[in-house]
Design a protein around this motif. Structure first.
Motif, short mmCIF file in Angstrom:
data_model
loop_
_atom_site.label_atom_id
_atom_site.label_comp_id
_atom_site.label_asym_id
_atom_site.label_seq_id
_atom_site.Cartn_x
_atom_site.Cartn_y
_atom_site.Cartn_z
N MET A 1 -8.71 5.33 1.90
CA MET A 1 -9.33 5.97 3.06
C MET A 1 -8.60 7.28 3.33
N VAL B 1 -14.34 7.42 3.36
CA VAL B 1 -13.98 6.52 2.26
C VAL B 1 -14.71 6.96 0.98
N ARG C 1 -10.82 1.40 -2.37
CA ARG C 1 -9.63 0.84 -1.71
C ARG C 1 -8.77 1.92 -1.07
N GLU D 1 -4.39 0.29 9.52
CA GLU D 1 -5.51 -0.57 9.16
C GLU D 1 -5.87 -1.39 10.40
N THR E 1 -9.84 -2.38 2.82
CA THR E 1 -10.34 -1.05 3.20
C THR E 1 -11.74 -1.16 3.80
N SER F 1 -11.33 -2.58 7.40
CA SER F 1 -10.86 -1.54 8.33
C SER F 1 -11.98 -0.56 8.67
N THR F 2 -12.75 -0.17 7.67
CA THR F 2 -13.87 0.75 7.89
C THR F 2 -14.86 0.15 8.88
N ARG G 1 0.82 -1.21 0.00
CA ARG G 1 0.00 0.00 0.00
C ARG G 1 0.85 1.25 0.00
#
Ligand code: PZK
Length: 292
Positions: free
Chosen positions: A87, A74, A85, A213, A53, A56-57, A16
């Motif tokens: 944030m 997001v 993907r 994350e 993502t 994690s959200t 990432r």
């Protein structure tokens, strides 16, 4: 709308990137890249970045009552080309330790236990086997290595690095509470969250804030509960097809990693989506619409 190419890249990990946004914000972009044995394969797993993502959200939304986190959005402020993907987050002053919580004996925790009967200075009951569940989750911090592997450290060393013992105690307690929440939730849906790694920082007001994350398959060990069998290394919920295939090729685990064949990509993508759907209880199809 901002294009990704207009944002300065400030950090790049194996899978990432982080870009700088306006007003103390950062954009964390999860790629579809996958690594096994610490080496990134040249073949992406479609939707992997969106699954991570989305997870994690989910956890950020569910744990705000335990600790504030860095998530801003997001949707708004996310460039179209990375929508789903990426944030947008608040920039923090990050603490210089990896906050690992272990509920099971695996990886370096199992190695250290066999050698010393302890993990990061925490006495663990004798006679345990690889992958056994611990009597209670333990906080096992590590250094942030710039190259090579993180080094496990005891609580006193972590407090020394953080420079504030009371803050380190808060970090430990919050780490265990977030892990406990996520592990119980995942276990009810057939996934064992064996361990996980958090990163924390201080916000502009000096408040402890959860960053990075949270409880994704890249920051945690996800094990299929129906195959759990202590006394051996557990299969990985998400990466097992890639690992098994990579081993079968005779690859020596040194770079470069081999390209992944289509059927292994397809089955691995399905496992990531299955993890998202099991944990969130929502169809993965719905995730992308949430990000518009
Ligand atoms: C931050 N990393 C780890 C390295 C990645 C991620 N909210 C934040 N504020 C300031 N710094 C960071 C964060 C977060 N999260 C996290 N590095 C800096 C990292 C490489 C690639 F995607």
């Amino acid at each position: 709308m901002t294009a990704l190419a207009d944002l300065p890249l400030i950090a790049s990990g194996k899978v990432r990137e982080i870009y700088e946004g306006r007003d103390r914000t950062l954009l964390i972009v999860a790629s579809d890249r996958i690594s096994t044995y610490d080496v990134v394969h040249p073949t992406p797993i479609p939707d992997k970045g969106a699954v991570l993502t989305g997870l994690s959200t989910f956890w950020f939304e569910r744990t705000t009552g335990i600790v504030p986190n860095h998530m801003i959005s997001v949707a708004d402020g996310v460039p179209d080309e990375v929508r789903g993907r990426a944030m947008l987050v608040r920039r923090l002053d990050m603490l210089p330790i990896e906050c690992v919580v272990r509920g099971y004996l695996s990886g370096s925790g199992w190695k250290d236990y066999q050698r010393t009967g302890e993990v990061c200075g925490i006495r663990v009951p004798p006679g345990l086997s690889e992958s056994d569940r611990l009597p209670e989750p333990i906080f096992t911090p590590a250094t942030k290595a710039t190259e090579g592997h993180d080094e496990n450290i005891d609580f006193d060393r972590a407090a020394e690095l953080v420079g504030d013992r009371a803050l380190t105690e808060q970090v430990r307690d919050v780490s265990i509470a977030v892990y406990q929440h996520a592990a119980e939730h995942a276990r009810e849906r057939g996934i064992i969250l064996a361990d996980t790694k958090f990163e924390f920082g201080l916000d502009a007001d000096g408040q402890l804030t959860l960053g990075d994350e949270v409880c994704t398959p890249d920051s945690s060990r996800f094990w299929p509960a129906d195959e759990y069998e202590p006394g051996r290394t557990q299969p990985s919920f998400d990466k097992q097809f890639v690992r098994d295939w990579a081993s079968s090729t005779g690859w020596d685990r040194n770079p470069p990693a081999p390209a992944i064949p289509d059927d292994v990509v397809t089955r691995t993508r399905e496992k990531y989506i299955e993890a998202y759907e099991r944990i969130t209880g929502e169809p993965f199809d719905g995730w992308l619409s949430r990000t518009r």
